[in-house]
Enzyme design. Sequence first.
Site, PDB file in Angstrom:
ATOM      1  N   LEU A   1      -9.908  39.825 -33.803  1.00  0.00           N
ATOM      2  CA  LEU A   1      -8.551  40.375 -33.857  1.00  0.00           C
ATOM      3  C   LEU A   1      -8.058  40.843 -32.485  1.00  0.00           C
ATOM      4  CD1 LEU A   1      -8.829  42.417 -37.182  1.00  0.00           C
ATOM      5  CD2 LEU A   1      -8.538  39.960 -36.846  1.00  0.00           C
ATOM      6  N   ARG A   2      -8.971  40.908 -31.515  1.00  0.00           N
ATOM      7  CA  ARG A   2      -8.660  41.188 -30.100  1.00  0.00           C
ATOM      8  C   ARG A   2      -8.144  42.593 -29.801  1.00  0.00           C
ATOM      9  NH1 ARG A   2     -11.924  37.437 -29.018  1.00  0.00           N
ATOM     10  NH2 ARG A   2     -11.179  35.314 -28.787  1.00  0.00           N
TER      11      ARG A   2
ATOM     12  N   ASP B   1     -13.743  31.999 -37.765  1.00  0.00           N
ATOM     13  CA  ASP B   1     -14.002  32.252 -36.342  1.00  0.00           C
ATOM     14  C   ASP B   1     -12.687  32.191 -35.551  1.00  0.00           C
ATOM     15  OD1 ASP B   1     -15.249  32.918 -34.009  1.00  0.00           O
ATOM     16  OD2 ASP B   1     -16.454  31.091 -33.848  1.00  0.00           O
TER      17      ASP B   1
END
Lengths: 306, 424
Positions: free
Chosen positions: B59-60, B301
């Site tokens: 999700l950064r 992923d």
Amino acid sequence: MKHLRSISEIGAEGLLRILNLTESMAEINTRSVPKVPALRGKTVVSLFFEDSTRTRLSFETAAKRLSAETMNFSISTSSVNKGESLRDTIETITDMGVDAFVVRHKSVGVPWQISQWTNASIINAGDGAHQHPTQALVDCFTVREALGSQDLSGLNLTIVGDIKHSRVARSNIQAFCLLGANITLVAPPTLLPLNIEHWPVKVSNDLDAVLASTNVLYMLRLQSERMAQGLVPSLHEYSTRYGLDERRVAALQSSAVVMHPGPMNRGVEMLIDPSDIPNSLIHRQVTNGVSVRMAVLFDLLSAEEM
Amino acid sequence: MTIVIKGGSIVGANGITSADVLVENDVIVKVGKNLTGDTTLDASGCHIFPGFVDLHAHLREPGREDTETIETASRAGAKGGYTALIAMPNTNPAHDSVTVIEFVREQGRKAGLLDVFPSGCITMGRQGEALAPLAELSAAGVRIFTDDGSGVQDPVLMGRAMQYAKSLGVTMAQHCEVSALTQGAVMNECGCSSDMGVPGWPAIAEEMMVQRDIEMSRITGASVHFLHLSTARSVDLVRDAKAQGLNVTAEVTPHHLSLTQELLTTFDPVYKVNPPLRSMKDIQALKVGLLDGTIDAVATDHAPHARRDKELTLDQAPPGMIGLETALGVVLSAVDLDPVQIAAVMSRNPARIAQITEQHGHNISVGDIAHLCVVDLDALWQVDPSKMASKSRNTPFVGRQLRGMVRSTMYRGQITVQDGVAQK
């Protein structure tokens, strides 16, 4: 032909056309004033992200002899050092109006990536361990010249050394195969690429066993970092098994020729002084480099207008 | 306030029934024929699945909010039919403290588009040197631990992590990669990598760690989940381990079921991913594994990257591709799964592995939390990055025609996606 990024991209037809064109360029280079106006008004940019002596200088000389403008890009004094991206660099130079990029980069595939960001022609002067097509053209031309024959079918070419990391080997395998030569790769197993059953080559780990049947012996440079990577147990072992010394030169057929793309690693793969090799083509390779690159530039840049 | 989902085929664990679903607030209150409600959601010609669960999403946030935020990823997930995401721990800072775990969970709650379940790190900072506070994170609700992005190299440390996992009843999820074998690798080690002169990522680098962790699971009794399996031999190893009754599970990504190593010959870093795209033979084995139950789940992923990062050279560009919005379509275009199998690999099995079955991966019965998605299994559609909700565009499926489209998604009784359009 728009680009020259690999030998397979231009195929046999492109290869033969450039080799034939090189004959005319070689003639120009024998004149007292070796310069023609063929590419007047064209601009060629040298974009070398990696060190080079002969490739870079021969491209620049070739462009000048055809009267093209040259722009010389030096990484250390450019905005690349300020973190400018590859794409921005290419787009910026393209905006200035250029017809061809001559590019060398340590990363595989860069010539293909940048061709999306410019409409100029791309000439690959070496991308990682992948391709170095003008070197292969130089080598094919040099062998044809030495043999006095355009036909290389049945010729036994032996390439010795670090095949795994060699763009020269990859381009030469494609090129000499298109010209009909039989190719043998000689290297310790750790310096051969894996899974190459589909390559049109024979593979050997024993240099002495193939010398007698070799017509062209092509020595590759062994970079000292391969030692650090543990790919060879020692430089001494490597040079003993794969280095070219007087004994091995004597084991060649008297007509066999020896080549090396430079820069040489004396004392590693070259244990003999090249001037002591009777049929060395090493100097012809350098000389022909200019003519071949003139032919490449002319082929790519003059065709546009037709 | 009630919503009735009308005219669809409900995909239960044991079969498909044609019925309407009545949702009141956030709960399914009735399943049957000819139901009515305040609002109607048309599902005619479609299948109704339990909301999908993704075991593997990057999700950064925190750290790279320029490429994705928990909100944008949640919206992308909702469009893909997801109602729960397991957030991977390789953020900056990483998921190795209760503070970060709570932050991620809270951002998910604020976005309110699906449930975000943070995974925890196995080692501090994912450095592979010292254990993360596993018990503390577990007490804070973390049920699945991983250093994803890299595997835990040290077998001593991994053994200890598994002893902890066994006692805490949590799952250890491994990114299987012996990193000494993959230095500088940009793609699968194969004929193409040799043609291109690039270092290869050999299958054995994955398989050695799969084998190691199977044996460690045998010794410790810990539950081990294998992330993104990519090779034929890995599938065989997991199949054998399951036959011996070991406590192991595995996932596969949509791209490893559909794309091969040859794509790298274009030199386009969009195809660079870790583990790398493999051979057709590996794809066939992964499909067999998914169909026979060796592989429990499809996981995306999902790995967003900025355009400028994917415009770096092939060796410099970061690995990864986005996948939340295309997962179902890619899987259905690649593998012949029936609706019950789809529900198993996209929702029920991943919910079980993530230990979130209280609210997710249910059978669509009265009393269940209304996490649902409505899918037209036969619809064909084309991937258009400009219509994506993710903040990044690094999809390898641009322009591809896919089969199977998520029409609507319901999260806690709220419609988050209708007719393929995000509602908030």
